[in-house]
Design an enzyme around this catalytic site. Sequence first.
Site, PDB file in Angstrom:
ATOM      1  N   CYS A 206       0.842  -1.188   0.000  1.00 17.57           N
ATOM      2  CA  CYS A 206       0.000   0.000   0.000  1.00 17.57           C
ATOM      3  C   CYS A 206       0.883   1.246   0.000  1.00 17.57           C
ATOM      4  CB  CYS A 206      -0.912  -0.002   1.226  1.00 17.57           C
ATOM      5  SG  CYS A 206      -1.938   1.485   1.380  1.00 17.57           S
ATOM      6  N   CYS A 209       0.433   2.958   3.659  1.00 20.16           N
ATOM      7  CA  CYS A 209       0.711   2.340   4.963  1.00 20.16           C
ATOM      8  C   CYS A 209       1.624   1.128   4.886  1.00 20.16           C
ATOM      9  CB  CYS A 209      -0.589   1.947   5.652  1.00 20.16           C
ATOM     10  SG  CYS A 209      -1.487   0.612   4.824  1.00 20.16           S
ATOM     11  N   CYS A 226      -4.609  -0.285   0.176  1.00 21.50           N
ATOM     12  CA  CYS A 226      -5.182  -1.390   0.943  1.00 21.50           C
ATOM     13  C   CYS A 226      -6.698  -1.263   1.048  1.00 21.50           C
ATOM     14  CB  CYS A 226      -4.559  -1.462   2.335  1.00 21.50           C
ATOM     15  SG  CYS A 226      -4.824   0.006   3.345  1.00 21.50           S
ATOM     16  N   HIS A 239      -7.488   2.528   2.786  1.00 18.43           N
ATOM     17  CA  HIS A 239      -6.912   3.617   2.003  1.00 18.43           C
ATOM     18  C   HIS A 239      -7.433   3.646   0.569  1.00 18.43           C
ATOM     19  CE1 HIS A 239      -3.505   3.695   5.134  1.00 18.43           C
ATOM     20  NE2 HIS A 239      -4.291   4.742   5.308  1.00 18.43           N
ATOM     21  N   CYS A 340     -15.936 -23.857  -6.553  1.00 13.98           N
ATOM     22  CA  CYS A 340     -15.162 -24.987  -7.063  1.00 13.98           C
ATOM     23  C   CYS A 340     -14.989 -26.069  -6.003  1.00 13.98           C
ATOM     24  CB  CYS A 340     -13.806 -24.518  -7.574  1.00 13.98           C
ATOM     25  SG  CYS A 340     -12.894 -23.494  -6.381  1.00 13.98           S
ATOM     26  N   HIS A 812      -8.405 -22.084  -5.531  1.00 13.29           N
ATOM     27  CA  HIS A 812      -9.214 -22.850  -6.483  1.00 13.29           C
ATOM     28  C   HIS A 812      -9.005 -24.336  -6.225  1.00 13.29           C
ATOM     29  CE1 HIS A 812     -11.373 -23.784 -10.122  1.00 13.29           C
ATOM     30  NE2 HIS A 812     -10.328 -24.368 -10.666  1.00 13.29           N
TER      31      HIS A 812
END
Length: 852
Positions: A206, A209, A226, A239, A340, A812
């Site tokens: 980020c 931060c 973020c 943010h 899935c 997945h």
Amino acid sequence: MQRAALFRGGDGQMAAGDLGELLVPYMPTIRVPKSGDRVYKTECAFSYDSPDSEGGLYVCMNTFLGFGREHIERHYRKTGQCVYLHLKRHVIEKVPGASGGALPKRRNAKLFLDLEANYDLNSEDFEYEDEAKLIIFPDHYEISLPNIEELPALVTIACDALLSAKSPYRKQEPDSWEEELQASKHAKTLVQLDNGVRIPPSGWKCSKCDLRENLWLNLTDGSVLCGRWFFDGSGGNGHALEHYKETGYPLAVKLGTITPDGADVYSFDEEEPVLDPHIAKHLAHFGIDMLQMQVTENGLRDNDIKPRVSEWEVIQEAGVKLKPMYGPGYTGIKNLGNSCYLNAVMQAIFSIPEFQRAYVGNLPRIFDYSPLDPTQDFNTQMAKLGHGLLSGQYSKPPMKSELIEQVMKEEHKSQRNGISPRMFKAFISKGHPEFSSNRQQDAQEFFLHLINLVERNPVGSENPSDVFRFLVEERTQCCQSRKVRYTERVDYIMQLPVAMEAATNKDELIAYELKRREAEAARRPPPELVRAKIPFSACLQAFSEPSNVEDFWSSALQAKSAGVKTSRFASFPEYLVVQIKKFTFGLDWIPKKLDVSIDMPDFLDISHLRARGLQPGEEELPDIAPPIVIPDDPKALDIDESSVMQLAEMGFPLEACRKAVYYTGNLGAEVAFNWIIAHMEEPDFAEPLVIPAFGEVASSGAAALGAVGLDNQPPEEMVAIIISMGFQRNLAIQALKATNNNLERALEWIFSHPDLEEESEPVLDTMDMENNANANILADTGSEGPRIKDGPGRYELFGFISHMGTSTMSGHYVCHLKKEGRWVIYNDLRVCASERPPKDLGYIYFYHRIPS
């Protein structure tokens, strides 16, 4: 067969009076859908037929249930309902010179708003024509729609309301899996700044931060920020949302979710997840080629990384030309959005003959005796799913080109492969806080959830889940007195720990970790992955070794002592399900995954793990219950965090674990586990622990131990504590009633009436079975004990489920099954012959017993 044309006058139109007269006898049965009514106009209740199918779909004008051509007569015979709305979508070749578009043109735009387009068709060459008719049984009179002027007002209103009804799978909650994503209104006109920003393949953080998780790329200016903080401790500092409020840039994509199939996109302006039909173009603006992307722990993959070591590439057998498989048993299942895990488990379940016989073999009987609303019947939906997978009806090879050309001259008969399990998932996940959500789930937890439903909904004389059930003998020994106690419990899964200390490539792992840290610090692509290689024999050895028992109370010493426990098989199941315990918790309580390679055997012999019972020379621990600690001041009781951690690792909510340990007086995880099972259905089960002031009456989820129930039933807290000591439920209730709900006196009463304990028959509390995450409660007990299918402990591998991603909350699932002598990969809708089955990277393995 008579048609409505028989009633038409000379001008070719049926008179309004004739239509009204024809419908008068049926008017009391025609209903207008109201708010809350579910209208199933896209899928048959008994099959996967839809308006796309050759016979179309019949929707009952009274129950609003949909039926394919093969099942409509059954509903008519069972209910006597005569009026149905028949829906049919035709796909026809466009007239030369007709204008094309991004999607096939719909001539009747008002019809079938929730019906998915067939994207296999070339939209430049074909278009839709939707058709609706009223059909009156039993003579199949047809009335074409729209016919507003001639139909009675009630019928017109009912038809219009039915055609415009929303999907029955939509919910109000924004995170519900049924909420189908809509294209963002900003996607087409999104302005992207030409600021030269290029997003690296890894090492993001980020910009405000320095957080490195839950990061979102703003699709307008390329800012990486973020996301929001979530209740489970994950997320960020918000943010990305702050940036939108400052700039008004509406769309962001979550880094780490970008694959060739798409990405997770959020619209701050629309305040919901959305689809971005132009996502590939928008990502390319920042140097991201989504066709080369895969989700990994560190983020987007770089072309410099060799694909053969990527978990995503290896498990899905990417880079290898796989031959598609068609026919019975080779039908794919559509991913509904993080579903899935369900697809993989159901493919494995219906590869087992006992489940095939129970549901598909009994299909006519199950369908004929289904309730009036078959969408809410477990056995009906299981039979429907099994038939969809095994019939071959939804897995047909593509037609030869010359045959297609011949068909196209008149009308295109769309080839519909694969099934969409919306109805099945909606029912099986109903009321479950996790499986009904849009979040990824643990396939092992779903497997146990399914088994519990199978147990509670018997079909025929035999329960197919019996093939998984086995008895576990647990031997607990007091380390000081050396005395032992033997107990038995039911289980369905053999959980193997990962013996990381036994890795055979430790030097390579150390060198890789050093290189990875250097690359991360220098913001370079990570080095080629080195995966820990763990011998299967080491995992099996770790399973059989004794483990310490936390807070063990020795009845021989009448005090807490050190204790050890070993587990053995008191019986071997017909089908052995082995789970590799790859998922664990870090020090920060955040789930993580162990990325390991284990040489799983094709043939497995665990005969040496057969239980032997009490051995000569062993002395049993006295059958004395531990003292019940009920503090005068509840606030003075500390909570054993080690027991809380043990329960949390089983998948229970943290606050529920804390309450369980607190209200069982810190007697250990096993006693607290029984408390959890007894209270899972309570509405405040996962609510934070609220310690009542002295003298107050606690909530229903944590009832005071001395409280008397309004129905004269003993408090469930007391019952649960006595049950946790090994006594039967009905005996616990009888003892508490006989002693005016005094816990200590009730225990004395039980010990003074041993004859009642022997005569008492076990009773199953079905509510306890509802959501038992570990399936350790007997599903069906009687005087003869639980149903088991014991036999030799020699097995052969026939399937495994693999997980890609960093935790059960993301990633997945893919299933590999051995059919007709060769391995087949089931990757949602894609079913192909496997060339390199990654047996060393699986998460759940399925073995069947080798006949002796």
